[in-house]
Design a protein around this motif. Sequence first.
Motif, PDB file in Angstrom:
ATOM      1  N   ILE A  79     -26.369 -44.492  24.402  1.00  0.00           N
ATOM      2  CA  ILE A  79     -25.946 -44.536  23.004  1.00  0.00           C
ATOM      3  C   ILE A  79     -24.702 -43.665  22.861  1.00  0.00           C
ATOM      4  CG2 ILE A  79     -26.634 -44.159  20.619  1.00  0.00           C
ATOM      5  CD1 ILE A  79     -29.533 -44.263  21.526  1.00  0.00           C
ATOM      6  N   ASN A  80     -23.632 -44.262  22.406  1.00  0.00           N
ATOM      7  CA  ASN A  80     -22.352 -43.582  22.326  1.00  0.00           C
ATOM      8  C   ASN A  80     -22.109 -43.083  20.902  1.00  0.00           C
ATOM      9  OD1 ASN A  80     -19.752 -42.651  22.576  1.00  0.00           O
ATOM     10  ND2 ASN A  80     -18.814 -44.680  22.747  1.00  0.00           N
ATOM     11  N   PHE A  81     -22.134 -41.755  20.735  1.00  0.00           N
ATOM     12  CA  PHE A  81     -21.834 -41.161  19.435  1.00  0.00           C
ATOM     13  C   PHE A  81     -20.385 -40.667  19.347  1.00  0.00           C
ATOM     14  CE2 PHE A  81     -26.493 -40.304  19.788  1.00  0.00           C
ATOM     15  CZ  PHE A  81     -26.896 -41.109  18.729  1.00  0.00           C
ATOM     16  N   GLU A  82     -19.655 -40.775  20.454  1.00  0.00           N
ATOM     17  CA  GLU A  82     -18.287 -40.269  20.471  1.00  0.00           C
ATOM     18  C   GLU A  82     -17.336 -41.132  19.653  1.00  0.00           C
ATOM     19  OE1 GLU A  82     -16.810 -37.683  21.645  1.00  0.00           O
ATOM     20  OE2 GLU A  82     -18.418 -36.694  22.750  1.00  0.00           O
ATOM     21  N   ASP A  83     -17.463 -42.451  19.786  1.00  0.00           N
ATOM     22  CA  ASP A  83     -16.548 -43.369  19.126  1.00  0.00           C
ATOM     23  C   ASP A  83     -17.042 -43.659  17.712  1.00  0.00           C
ATOM     24  OD1 ASP A  83     -14.793 -45.313  18.326  1.00  0.00           O
ATOM     25  OD2 ASP A  83     -15.026 -46.578  20.108  1.00  0.00           O
ATOM     26  N   VAL A  84     -16.697 -42.787  16.764  1.00  0.00           N
ATOM     27  CA  VAL A  84     -17.205 -42.951  15.404  1.00  0.00           C
ATOM     28  C   VAL A  84     -16.616 -44.187  14.725  1.00  0.00           C
ATOM     29  CG1 VAL A  84     -17.806 -40.546  15.007  1.00  0.00           C
ATOM     30  CG2 VAL A  84     -15.463 -41.302  14.584  1.00  0.00           C
ATOM     31  N   LYS A  85     -15.449 -44.614  15.161  1.00  0.00           N
ATOM     32  CA  LYS A  85     -14.869 -45.838  14.606  1.00  0.00           C
ATOM     33  C   LYS A  85     -15.770 -47.023  14.913  1.00  0.00           C
ATOM     34  CE  LYS A  85     -10.833 -48.886  14.831  1.00  0.00           C
ATOM     35  NZ  LYS A  85      -9.489 -49.115  15.465  1.00  0.00           N
ATOM     36  N   GLU A  86     -16.217 -47.110  16.158  1.00  0.00           N
ATOM     37  CA  GLU A  86     -17.113 -48.175  16.553  1.00  0.00           C
ATOM     38  C   GLU A  86     -18.488 -47.981  15.922  1.00  0.00           C
ATOM     39  OE1 GLU A  86     -18.537 -51.588  18.648  1.00  0.00           O
ATOM     40  OE2 GLU A  86     -16.540 -50.866  18.112  1.00  0.00           O
ATOM     41  N   LEU A  87     -18.926 -46.728  15.818  1.00  0.00           N
ATOM     42  CA  LEU A  87     -20.253 -46.428  15.292  1.00  0.00           C
ATOM     43  C   LEU A  87     -20.389 -46.901  13.843  1.00  0.00           C
ATOM     44  CD1 LEU A  87     -22.775 -44.926  16.431  1.00  0.00           C
ATOM     45  CD2 LEU A  87     -21.984 -42.907  15.196  1.00  0.00           C
ATOM     46  N   PHE A  88     -19.367 -46.665  13.023  1.00  0.00           N
ATOM     47  CA  PHE A  88     -19.457 -46.976  11.605  1.00  0.00           C
ATOM     48  C   PHE A  88     -18.625 -48.196  11.209  1.00  0.00           C
ATOM     49  CE2 PHE A  88     -20.489 -42.383  11.613  1.00  0.00           C
ATOM     50  CZ  PHE A  88     -21.713 -42.443  10.972  1.00  0.00           C
ATOM     51  N   TYR A  89     -18.372 -49.065  12.179  1.00  0.00           N
ATOM     52  CA  TYR A  89     -17.597 -50.255  11.812  1.00  0.00           C
ATOM     53  C   TYR A  89     -18.395 -51.060  10.785  1.00  0.00           C
ATOM     54  CZ  TYR A  89     -20.293 -53.858  14.342  1.00  0.00           C
ATOM     55  OH  TYR A  89     -21.274 -54.721  14.748  1.00  0.00           O
ATOM     56  N   GLY A  90     -17.720 -51.594   9.808  1.00  0.00           N
ATOM     57  CA  GLY A  90     -18.365 -52.388   8.771  1.00  0.00           C
ATOM     58  C   GLY A  90     -18.941 -51.585   7.624  1.00  0.00           C
ATOM     59  N   VAL A  91     -18.923 -50.247   7.729  1.00  0.00           N
ATOM     60  CA  VAL A  91     -19.460 -49.410   6.651  1.00  0.00           C
ATOM     61  C   VAL A  91     -18.313 -49.014   5.725  1.00  0.00           C
ATOM     62  CG1 VAL A  91     -20.713 -47.310   6.066  1.00  0.00           C
ATOM     63  CG2 VAL A  91     -21.240 -48.524   8.191  1.00  0.00           C
ATOM     64  N   PRO A  92     -18.351 -49.406   4.448  1.00  0.00           N
ATOM     65  CA  PRO A  92     -17.253 -49.070   3.533  1.00  0.00           C
ATOM     66  C   PRO A  92     -17.076 -47.556   3.396  1.00  0.00           C
ATOM     67  CG  PRO A  92     -18.716 -50.722   2.565  1.00  0.00           C
ATOM     68  CD  PRO A  92     -19.399 -50.207   3.793  1.00  0.00           C
ATOM     69  N   THR A  93     -15.846 -47.155   3.188  1.00  0.00           N
ATOM     70  CA  THR A  93     -15.546 -45.730   3.036  1.00  0.00           C
ATOM     71  C   THR A  93     -16.291 -45.126   1.853  1.00  0.00           C
ATOM     72  OG1 THR A  93     -13.362 -46.027   4.026  1.00  0.00           O
ATOM     73  CG2 THR A  93     -13.686 -44.057   2.684  1.00  0.00           C
ATOM     74  N   THR A  94     -16.387 -45.867   0.755  1.00  0.00           N
ATOM     75  CA  THR A  94     -17.091 -45.336  -0.419  1.00  0.00           C
ATOM     76  C   THR A  94     -18.552 -45.055  -0.093  1.00  0.00           C
ATOM     77  OG1 THR A  94     -17.456 -47.631  -1.147  1.00  0.00           O
ATOM     78  CG2 THR A  94     -15.592 -46.443  -2.123  1.00  0.00           C
ATOM     79  N   LYS A  95     -19.178 -45.915   0.709  1.00  0.00           N
ATOM     80  CA  LYS A  95     -20.576 -45.684   1.085  1.00  0.00           C
ATOM     81  C   LYS A  95     -20.702 -44.455   1.975  1.00  0.00           C
ATOM     82  CE  LYS A  95     -24.661 -47.786   3.214  1.00  0.00           C
ATOM     83  NZ  LYS A  95     -25.544 -47.226   2.159  1.00  0.00           N
ATOM     84  N   LEU A  96     -19.749 -44.276   2.888  1.00  0.00           N
ATOM     85  CA  LEU A  96     -19.782 -43.095   3.745  1.00  0.00           C
ATOM     86  C   LEU A  96     -19.687 -41.812   2.916  1.00  0.00           C
ATOM     87  CD1 LEU A  96     -17.554 -43.967   6.858  1.00  0.00           C
ATOM     88  CD2 LEU A  96     -20.023 -43.530   6.815  1.00  0.00           C
TER      89      LEU A  96
END
Length: 499
Positions: A66-83
């Motif tokens: 499980i790769n936690f380093e690539d946060v771009k890949e980790l949170f792809y598809g998650v809107p910024t407002t939701k984050l």
Amino acid sequence: MANKVFCPKLLKNLGFHVRRLNSAPSPLSAVPPLNFTGDFNAATVAAPNLVEPAQQIHRAHHNNIINFEDVKELFYGVPTTKLIRSSLTLQMAAIEPMVDLGMWAMNSKLMEMPIFREVMLEFVKNTFYEHFCAGKDLTEVRRTVSNLSDSGLKAMLDYGVEHATENESCEQSTEAFIQTIESTKSLPESSASFVVVKITAICTPRLLKRMSDLLRWEQKDPSCNLPWKQKTLPLFAESSPLYHTSEKPEPLTVEEERDLQLAHERLEKICVKCLERDVPLLIDAEDTTIQPAIDYFAYSAAIKYHKDDQPLIFGTIQAYLKDAKERMVIAKKAAEKMGVPMGFKLVRGAYMGSEKELASRLGFNSPIHDSLQQTHACFNSCAEFMIEEIANGSGSVVLATHNIESGKLAATKAIDMGIKNERQNLQFAQLYGMADGLSFGLRNAGFQVSKYLPFGPVEQIMQYLMRRAEENRGMLSTSAFDRQLMRKELSRRLKVATS
């Protein structure tokens, strides 16, 4: 440290009494220290030469699953407002004075004042409710499920009702569960992994307690005759606690047997609808005073209803119980011998405080593991057993955990055993609004991952929300890890936007 005592002292000085919920932080709450490299062994960090090379290789192997380093890949598809909203809500839930004050207010007589109640419910709705719940009705749930599906996650639909008091409320709950199952036909294809049912919503806890006492007594004295008992799987192991029932219970009355039959009919209606809609049914666990009866309902229904060689019913095993592994193995082997596909959801547990208190009051040792590490070991051992069973062509399990180490170990074990990531027999799950980093990490590793989605009117699931707030305080390491990941991704997005 000061902020940990500020609120209780302040309230006491003001003449208020802080009343805690009748729950304790779940054993799943405390996890090893986390960092972005996934190294969970402080001793190894300090003195790596103490670990054998083969162990270092294995640890590196499972840390890389499980790769936690690539946060771009980790949170792809998650809107910024939701984050942003998620990060802020989790931060609020991690502030102990705020949680103490909120819990005190929600349990105080102030809630009897219409204006105060309206203000509080509106605040909860716009913060914790929107973060931890899928919506007030099936229309809002569809939007939440669609958003999850777009991000590669599935949904466990949980209509937030429990602890019925009489047959009328049981019937109302049953109808709500059936409507929930029926609603899956309008959801994106394969987006709903399970519909969740609480047996306490279709059979009163009072009757479940009576049944559990009789089932325990039958375990003590096999000559005990239970005319109402249907064919089931083993409910107890040699190590199972039976101290709840110290004297022979009275048989069920004619009225109680009638109510039991009605409860069976309700569950059968739900099972038939699940078969029609081709969606599995997940039955939640409760405390040990009524769990034997809940297992009885789950196992007897599993024998009657399944989809060829795939289970329709998933019962829940709580790994913080000392007899968890033994009960799981016995039930799994019995189901296999009968040719019955049986599914399990594995969790750590949620009734630690009440279980210890009851055992102590009755003069017995707690049925809960003596240490958190024993609970972790039990969960991982149960997961390992089920993964091996699946690899050998038998069994289905949902590993419901917020513990990142357990997630990594299970994912590594599955890959080592040659289990294809897309196999439906092995799934992972986390609560909606919690442990998103683990959910997305497992998703990116190719596993089936679901979010547990409670829904219903704000007032109806208020107790659920307060339990989540209480648990989140105990899950600071997981929550802090998620907030770290979210902030790292938000920072990356800000740099991209401003460059």
